[in-house]
Design an enzyme around this catalytic site. Structure first.
Site, PDB file in Angstrom:
ATOM      1  N   ARG A  58      73.698  36.817 -12.178  1.00  0.00           N
ATOM      2  CA  ARG A  58      72.697  36.654 -11.124  1.00  0.00           C
ATOM      3  C   ARG A  58      72.406  37.978 -10.406  1.00  0.00           C
ATOM      4  NH1 ARG A  58      74.887  32.473  -7.678  1.00  0.00           N
ATOM      5  NH2 ARG A  58      75.502  34.127  -6.256  1.00  0.00           N
ATOM      6  N   TYR A 111      47.282  38.276   1.931  1.00  0.00           N
ATOM      7  CA  TYR A 111      47.314  37.262   0.865  1.00  0.00           C
ATOM      8  C   TYR A 111      47.629  35.885   1.481  1.00  0.00           C
ATOM      9  CZ  TYR A 111      49.152  35.094  -3.462  1.00  0.00           C
ATOM     10  OH  TYR A 111      49.395  34.273  -4.531  1.00  0.00           O
ATOM     11  N   ASP A 184      52.389  45.145   0.536  1.00  0.00           N
ATOM     12  CA  ASP A 184      52.056  44.492  -0.727  1.00  0.00           C
ATOM     13  C   ASP A 184      51.194  45.480  -1.510  1.00  0.00           C
ATOM     14  OD1 ASP A 184      50.912  43.010  -2.806  1.00  0.00           O
ATOM     15  OD2 ASP A 184      51.071  41.143  -1.668  1.00  0.00           O
ATOM     16  N   LYS A 209      50.852  40.481 -12.017  1.00  0.00           N
ATOM     17  CA  LYS A 209      49.500  41.015 -12.160  1.00  0.00           C
ATOM     18  C   LYS A 209      49.506  42.210 -13.129  1.00  0.00           C
ATOM     19  CE  LYS A 209      48.430  37.857  -9.122  1.00  0.00           C
ATOM     20  NZ  LYS A 209      48.441  38.048  -7.684  1.00  0.00           N
TER      21      LYS A 209
END
Ligand SMILES: *Cc1c(COP(=O)(O)O)cnc(C)c1O
Length: 407
Positions: A58, A111, A184, A209
């Protein structure tokens, strides 16, 4: 532009440790939870916080680590953490920096899902003072900063409205009270905006993206400087955040061609933006690399390129005309996300600012210009606009301005 060519060379060569890949060009997909130690002494070493070898799947593995190190280098930051989506990277970066009673400044152009998270989770359930600010504020943001301001969030250009922010000025004001600046950076990618040279403390990529670039994975990456890294790492660990190795592999594979893809997205999107800017049925094109964009000067000062996503405000049109426009498009798909090789178009809700709708009576669309031939994309948009505005709108469009049919 100083380092664009250098970046292309780095994109080809970084993250290629042949001791990890056994000589193969690419690091393999490492799947797994348990990592075996040879003996107790090695096990004790693995559990030390700064040991490069994880004690558990993890925390990292060779595939994930190759990606985080590569992205941290591209962004110019210290270290990076992976998340299962871009939104998870945004929300956990915020969670890592904020405590009850802190003040958070978020731009109005943020966003949408980050806005919802700030309101529904941070403000309503966690006792954080959330305040939205006008994205065009530069030094003016100083008047909003309080002694308990812990994070100033920025996104440039903003989602839907494509407003450019003066990040260096905002960062100076934020740092004066010791606040963190979270960015961002999905639109520009680290190729076209170097966040840490402009005062950012944590830079977030929706790697879904452009980094992955083929619409075949969901992934988020947050990169921190040395000051913010302990908080970001702790948030990722405390919330059990990680990402799947197959998605990380796809992001690494996409990253190799990020430079050439963005070069084409940039050129094609500018071609389409200029075509639309001169089209009689277009009110406004929201693309920061156009001289007509209000944030153009700051974009030119801080960014080294533009990408494929921008907004276009059409002359008023009825629902029937809008439907005709989308039915007539052949190359632009209708769908969420962006940054893949394919072109997309989507009608957007008209953004509001202080209760007032921006762009008046027009209709806002978001376009992602993909890797198709730009001439074909232009023809596709031209014929769809012609078809939409040719539709007879004399019935049930009261109040709409009649527009001349394009010659
Ligand atoms: C898409 C997007 C995100 C979220 O990314 P997901 O991987 O879809 O969760 C975050 N920020 C911006 C600007 C985006 O466009």
């Amino acid at each position: 532009m100083q380092d664009c060519d250098y970046q292309n060379t780095r994109l080809t060569h970084l993250g290629r440790d042949t001791s990890v890949s056994a000589g193969f060009v690419n690091v393999p997909v490492c799947r797994g939870s348990t990592i075996l130690a040879d003996n107790l002494e090695q096990w004790a070493q693995r559990k030390e916080p700064d040991n490069p070898y994880a004690s558990y799947g993890r925390f990292t593995n060779p595939t994930l680590q190759t990606l985080t190190q590569a992205v941290a280098e591209l962004e110019g930051g210290f270290q990076a953490s992976l998340f299962p989506s871009g939104l998870a990277a945004c929300t956990h970066a915020l969670l890592g920096m904020l405590e009850v009673g802190d003040h958070l400044l978020i731009p109005d152009s943020v966003y949408g899902p980050v806005r919802a998270f700030a309101q529904q989770v941070l403000a309503s359930r966690m006792g954080i003072q959330v305040q939205f600010y006008e994205p065009s504020l530069a030094e003016g943001i100083a008047s909003l900063i309080r002694p308990n301001t812990k994070v100033v969030y920025v996104e440039s250009p903003g989602s839907a409205t494509f407003e450019i922010q003066d990040i260096p000025a905002i960062a100076r004001c934020a740092h004066a009270v010791g606040a963190y600046v979270l960015l961002d950076n999905t639109w520009a990618t680290p190729l076209f905006f170097k966040p840490f040279e402009h005062g950012v403390d944590v830079s977030i990529q929706a790697a879904t993206k452009y980094l992955t670039g083929h619409s075949d994975a969901l992934l988020g990456i947050a990169t921190a400087n040395e000051r913010a890294w302990p908080l970001l790492r702790r948030a990722a660990h405390d919330f059990g955040q990680t990402a799947g190795p197959d998605d990380a592999f796809l992001a690494l594979r996409g990253m190799r061609t990020l430079g050439v893809r963005l070069r084409q997205h940039q050129a094609s999107a500018l071609h389409i933006a200029r075509f639309l800017e001169n089209h009689p049925q277009v009110q406004q094109v929201l693309h920061p690399a156009l001289e007509s964009h209000p944030g153009h000067a700051i974009w030119k000062r801080d960014f080294t390129g533009s990408t494929g996503l921008f907004g276009v405000v059409l002359e008023p049109l009825s629902e029937a005309q809008l439907s005709r426009f989308f039915k007539t498009l052949r190359l632009f798909g209708i769908g969420l996300s962006w940054g893949g090789f394919e072109s997309l178009a989507l009608p957007m809700d008209m953004p509001k600012r202080n209760g007032r709708t921006l762009f008046g009576e027009g209709r806002l669309l978001r376009l992602h210009v993909g890797l198709e031939e730009p001439q074909h994309l232009q023809q596709d948009l031209a014929q769809a606009l012609d078809a939409a505005y040719a539709l007879n709108t004399s019935r049930n469009t009261s109040g709409l301005r009649l527009v001349a049919q394009q010659a």
